[in-house]
Write an enzyme that holds these catalytic residues in place. Sequence first.
Site, PDB file in Angstrom:
ATOM      1  CB  VAL A  81      -1.032   0.096   1.337  1.00 42.74           C
ATOM      2  CG1 VAL A  81      -1.926  -1.261   1.122  1.00 42.74           C
ATOM      3  CG2 VAL A  81      -0.117   0.031   2.577  1.00 42.74           C
ATOM      4  CD  GLU A  82      -0.409   5.801   1.705  1.00 46.02           C
ATOM      5  OE1 GLU A  82      -0.309   6.305   0.628  1.00 46.02           O
ATOM      6  OE2 GLU A  82      -1.350   6.139   2.519  1.00 46.02           O
ATOM      7  N   GLY A  83       2.010   3.119  -2.400  1.00 47.84           N
ATOM      8  CA  GLY A  83       2.704   2.742  -3.549  1.00 47.84           C
ATOM      9  C   GLY A  83       3.555   1.736  -3.374  1.00 47.84           C
TER      10      GLY A  83
END
Length: 799
Positions: A498-500
Amino acid sequence: MSWFILLIVLIGILGYLRLPLQKANLIIIAWLVLVPVTGNLSTGIWLLWLTVLLLLTLINWSALRHKLISRPVMSLLSHNLPSVSRTEQEALDSGDVWWDAELFSGKPDWGRLYGLATHRLSDEEQAFLDGPVEQLCEMIDDWKITHEWLDLPEDIWAFIKKERFWGMIIPRRYGGLEFSALAHSEVIMKLSSRSIAVAVTVMVPNSLGPGQLLLKYGSESAKNYYLPRLARGEEIPCFALTGPEAGSDASAIPDTGRVCRADFDGKQNVLGIRLNWEKRYITLAPVASLLGLAFHLYDPEQLLGEEKDIGITLALIPTSTPGIEIGRRHFPLNSPFQNGPTTGKDVFIPMDWVIGGQQQVGKGWQMLLECLGEGRGISLPSLSVGAVKMASRVTGAYSRVRKQFGLPIGRFEGVEEPLARILGNTYIMDAGRKLTLTALDQGRSPAVITALLKYQLTERMRRVINDAMDIQGGSGICMGPSNYLARGYQALPIAITVEGANILTRSLIVFGQGAVRCHPYLLKEMKAVQNKDLQAFDQALLGHMGFMVSNLMRSLWFGLTNGIFEACGTPATRCYCRHLTRLSANFALITDYTLLTLGGTFKRKERLSGRLADVLSNLYLCSAVLKHYEEQGAPAADKPLLDYAALLTIHRAQQAMLAALHNLPLPWLAKTLRFLMFPFGKPFAPPQDALIHQVAKMALEPSASRDRLTEGIYTNEEADHPLGRIEYALLQAIKAEPAEKKLRALVKAGKVEGLTQQTQTQDALDKKLVSDTEAQLLFNAWSAMRKAVQVDAFAPEAL
């Protein structure tokens, strides 16, 4: 030729001192003019002397330099610079640079780093950690949450709302807690040491989502209405960005909105947007009452102006709006936080539901990028550090009380290696977390640093938890109420993804954006070329030429001296500051070599970009380690941790740098560069066995160092608690250590018999070879050890 050798020495001195190129040239020209006076020069030497003099004069003569150097180079670059898309430009424009720019400079300012004022928790923030956060940790039954309920129980949902856990980033004037980045991080870290599901539930509304977007871009009316409701938990927010066809490439969102007019809420001909979307992986979506949505906005009737393709836009939509579907859940690796898909079909919203109103349409991508720092710089790093601190504390204690062949397993060299790796990485990760929080609390938004921090800390968490699982063996893999590692192990890929996603972050973002944003001249050159500004380009190019010469000379000098004459840092950390200064000069030189030889094709060299990202990441983390050690008062007892962490990161930076050099264009020139930087071979070695032993030993007994390393997590010393039983067993083992040593001597002398410590103790007590007090200590330690290593077993029907 002695004059030529002296010329090289003079260039080296001026380059090391980093004088501006024109000033350095004037000094060299003045010296060259005096050379003929010193003696006769042959014809060949005269030609060389004259060539050097003319070249230096050309560089300092602006009119000739513009015509013969700057203009042709600018023309060449205009055809070879990679194209920069709108989304790439917005990424470059978002956030700012910080210590990463110092590392790209080749000459880091250590006084700037050591002079940073670290934020401290306020009394109110500390009280929240000691009160509601501690209470929430005690309420958690992670086995029931993850195995039986597959959700948080109602009392925990109610407590999170009541105590305003979702209002940590919301100002007090809206009813929030208005915590610092440090306090926000400490809360997430403590919760994640107890339950990943609870930590994620708390952290997401305080990360990239409606609250943060409203604070930064929302209208006053939207802030006044929604922020108090979010702070009190009256609204459950989620933010829908990722979809089936737009994951890491979020800029390619296929979800659409079309500007139109429609009747809405009893009003006719309302200007608004007709939306259609399909999103997935959205945390809190199944229970959300307020949906933040990213979509691509079009205006085919040009109701807003001349643009038909407006771009990515963000809106806030109550989930009760007709056409929205929520409620279904994903099940991410036995971590049952609320996560699921959402779809919308022909959903009409008025224009004022766009975050920031009509003036913010089309600016959604930049808004998202500027708000990513919370998730990358606070939430996920804090979750990672909480997990590894817990693993450090319990695995060290387990290694002391678990015995094989009559010895604690933590004293075997095979176990010492992963145990030291656990402690060393925990120290590195906490240092990186705290240094980045310092930037955030000072109002900085270092986009590259937060990206590398998320990538590095989640990857290191994966290694630490894997090491902990290896050491704990069967007690780590057998699920049940007593297991405190397995859920974190299962959840590892969630944080990685997540988040990249980490693969994307490492191979495209960290160095790819860092080289452009942090390089002192590259972005200026690119902008000058785009604007066809010869004067600006000439000044940037002149500075860049001096920058490259300086880094070449500094790299050569450091290669010969290993930076021993560099005055930097404090006495406790000076040697490591010198090593980092040397590697920074090397890194700056390699960066320029890479960009000059690859040009626009660099964007496709993802493996090379990933290796250079590893260099930058380890230089940053080592800098954080040095700052962290000094911030804690440079305790002598923690010196092994400092040494291990610094040596590990420096060695990894060196290895990544060498791997990059082996894969650069023009191998003969790259080899020459490598020789200039490392003339005596690889200067930096990883931690040696003696240091590994020292670090591993720190995990096996209570100490101030152990407490500092694991500070801020949830702890318990109750014998019947899943976490407390390990700590309790450690304390009993330490109390019984003198008696245990006496018992081992008796067994070795053949005076006591028995196959277990319990039977040996009873035999020694019966023979009056140990006192009643000693026997009780031994019995207590044995009983506590049995509880500590026990795993759960179930009746077949229970499973």
